[in-house]
Design an enzyme around this catalytic site. Structure first.
Site, PDB file in Angstrom:
ATOM      1  N   GLU A  17       0.836  -1.209   0.000  1.00 29.68           N
ATOM      2  CA  GLU A  17       0.000   0.000   0.000  1.00 29.68           C
ATOM      3  C   GLU A  17       0.868   1.256   0.000  1.00 29.68           C
ATOM      4  O   GLU A  17       0.566   2.237  -0.687  1.00 29.68           O
ATOM      5  CB  GLU A  17      -0.934   0.007   1.223  1.00 29.68           C
ATOM      6  N   HIS A  64       1.914   2.098  -3.420  1.00 32.46           N
ATOM      7  CA  HIS A  64       0.897   2.808  -4.214  1.00 32.46           C
ATOM      8  C   HIS A  64       0.951   4.304  -3.901  1.00 32.46           C
ATOM      9  O   HIS A  64       0.773   5.141  -4.775  1.00 32.46           O
ATOM     10  CB  HIS A  64      -0.503   2.278  -3.895  1.00 32.46           C
ATOM     11  N   GLU A  85      -0.143  -2.701  -9.907  1.00 32.22           N
ATOM     12  CA  GLU A  85       0.067  -3.826  -8.990  1.00 32.22           C
ATOM     13  C   GLU A  85       1.480  -4.389  -9.102  1.00 32.22           C
ATOM     14  O   GLU A  85       2.147  -4.649  -8.098  1.00 32.22           O
ATOM     15  CB  GLU A  85      -0.949  -4.943  -9.282  1.00 32.22           C
TER      16      GLU A  85
HETATM   17 ZN    ZN Z   1      -2.211  -2.970  -4.947  1.00 42.10          ZN
END
Ligand code: ZN
Length: 457
Positions: free
Chosen positions: A126, A129, A185
């Site tokens: 996370e 990101h 991702e």
């Molecule tokens: Zn992710």
């Protein structure tokens, strides 16, 4: 010839540095400034904290915060964003990051993780990101012409997130701010594995957790996470290949403290169902976060006056005989354009069908009030009527009746206190409205409002 030689040298150089030096991913195209990431994330986090049940257990909060602080020291976490984490009391398996650093982890995810490194893996993923600014990168590419205007911020006083929400870039299921692409991702896995390794955790555990989640695909409690973080394919192999490029070192996988936290989380009280948003109407707003001020200011109308909290405002014309007061976000327009008030007070008169003279008779207060309640029930069939009790308002006999109905706010029930007084013009009434979650907190202010009512004739 010369160019060919150059390219051969370049290939050799790349090949020899590939093992020694890994990729350092950088954020892609973005219309937002880093400061705007932080601003949007802060506003969105405030909304999440209002809408979802937060765990307030200090041991759990300190533990996850400690993990994030440790990970934030990794060079691959970057230095730009202030990371924070809160635990949400929700058994579904989910975690998400907002632009600029705020992160949320569900208790369901802590329960599912086999060891500390798996929980750390989700956090590192996370954080990646956030660092790579995937949320606002996607929002930048949504081709919204009005985006620059929204980013000016503060237009209409409802903040940057409010402006973005009007352009379809708000929070909620499928939001571009949290629903990631497969490319994002792959990047978050790659960068996340670097953060983990730098903090001393075995990166393979991140991929193991994702694999564990994907084994449960189709189960309702994992749907949100897997939809926001779609499988880029071969996760475990990709992370293993990356680990093979890293210098060999001894990694931590688990700690005793993690086992302890899992026990604490399992024993936490169930969240208040009313605050849960999982099956509510996604478009309903959250209840206002600001409580009514204890300092009252005076409203002086034609036939009556009363005090209202100074951080509320009036809606309506002072020359009319009806009025609404409330916080700026207390008045709500729903999808059908219907305006309702979810927090505040509504003042008006009710005119019954009975003859003119009987209204002046205080004995008819109950009958008149019953007539008004019947009318309210007609426009709100789910309303439930509670207790009535007598009191005096400005020296006149009055009734106060508790009503319960649907709130226009997300996941809320509404409690109304209906105050009725017979006046020469008709049955004067004031409805004091609050979401049930705020009801106890506003009691003393509501009482003072009732005490301040004055009639001018
Ligand atoms: Zn992710």
């Amino acid at each position: 010839m010369r160019t060919k030689l150059f390219s051969i040298i370049a290939i050799i150089t790349m090949a020899s540095t590939a093992l020694a030096q890994m990729k350092d991913l950088q954020p892609g195209f973005n219309l937002f400034s880093a400061q705007q990431d932080i601003q949007v994330g802060r506003e969105a986090a405030a909304q999440v904290e209002r809408e979802q049940p937060m765990v307030r257990n200090t041991e759990v909060t300190n533990y996850v915060t400690g993990l994030v602080q440790r990970l934030a020291r990794s060079p691959h976490a970057g230095k730009e964003f202030p990371f924070s984490v809160r635990v949400v009391s929700d058994k579904s398996v989910n975690a998400f990051a907002l632009p600029g650093g705020p992160m949320f982890v569900n208790t369901g995810l802590i329960a599912l993780a086999d060891n500390e490194a798996q929980l750390v893996g989700v956090l590192a993923h996370e954080m990646s990101h956030v660092r790579l600014r995937h949320g606002t990168n996607q929002a930048s590419k949504a081709n919204v012409l009005q985006l620059p205007l929204a980013l000016l911020g503060g237009v209409g006083g409802d903040g940057m997130l409010g402006q973005l929400a009007q352009l379809g870039i708000g929070l909620g299921a499928g939001s571009v701010l949290t629903k990631m692409s497969r490319t994002a991702e792959t990047q978050a896995d790659y960068n996340g594995a670097q953060i983990m390794a730098e903090a001393g955790y075995n990166p393979i555990e991140m991929a193991q957790l994702f694999q564990k989640l994907e084994a449960q695909e189709g189960q309702a409690r994992t749907i949100q996470f897997l939809s926001d973080h779609p499988n880029p394919g071969n996760r475990v192999k990709a992370v293993q290949d990356e680990i093979n490029q890293m210098p060999r070192k001894a990694y931590t996988t688990d700690t005793r403290q993690f086992a302890r936290i899992k026990t604490v989380v399992a024993g936490l009280p169930a969240p208040n169902q009313l605050r849960s948003t999982s099956n509510g109407d996604q478009t309903a707003p959250a209840a206002p976060a600001v409580r009514p001020s204890a300092r009252l200011r005076q409203y002086q109308g034609r036939a009556f006056a009363f005090g209202y909290p100074e951080n509320w405002q009036t809606f309506g014309d002072a020359q009319s005989a009806m009025l609404a007061v409330g916080p700026s976000d207390g008045v709500i327009r729903d999808r059908d354009g219907k305006v309702s008030i979810g927090y505040g007070a509504l003042v008006s008169y009710y005119f019954s069908e009975s003859d003119e003279g009987s209204r002046r008779d205080g004995n008819n207060l109950s009958a008149e009030t019953a007539g008004l309640i019947r009318q309210l029930e007609q426009s709100n069939p789910r309303m439930r009527v509670g207790e009535s009790r007598g009191l005096r308002v400005n020296g006149f006999p009055a009734l106060i009746t508790t009503l319960k109905s649907n709130s226009p706010y997300q996941g809320e029930t509404e409690i109304d206190e209906l105050v009725t007084v017979i006046r020469p013009e008709g049955l004067w009434y004031m409805i004091l409205i609050s979401p049930e979650s705020e009801y106890r907190e506003v009691q003393s202010v509501f009482e003072r409002i009732v005490q301040s009512i004055r009639f001018s004739n």
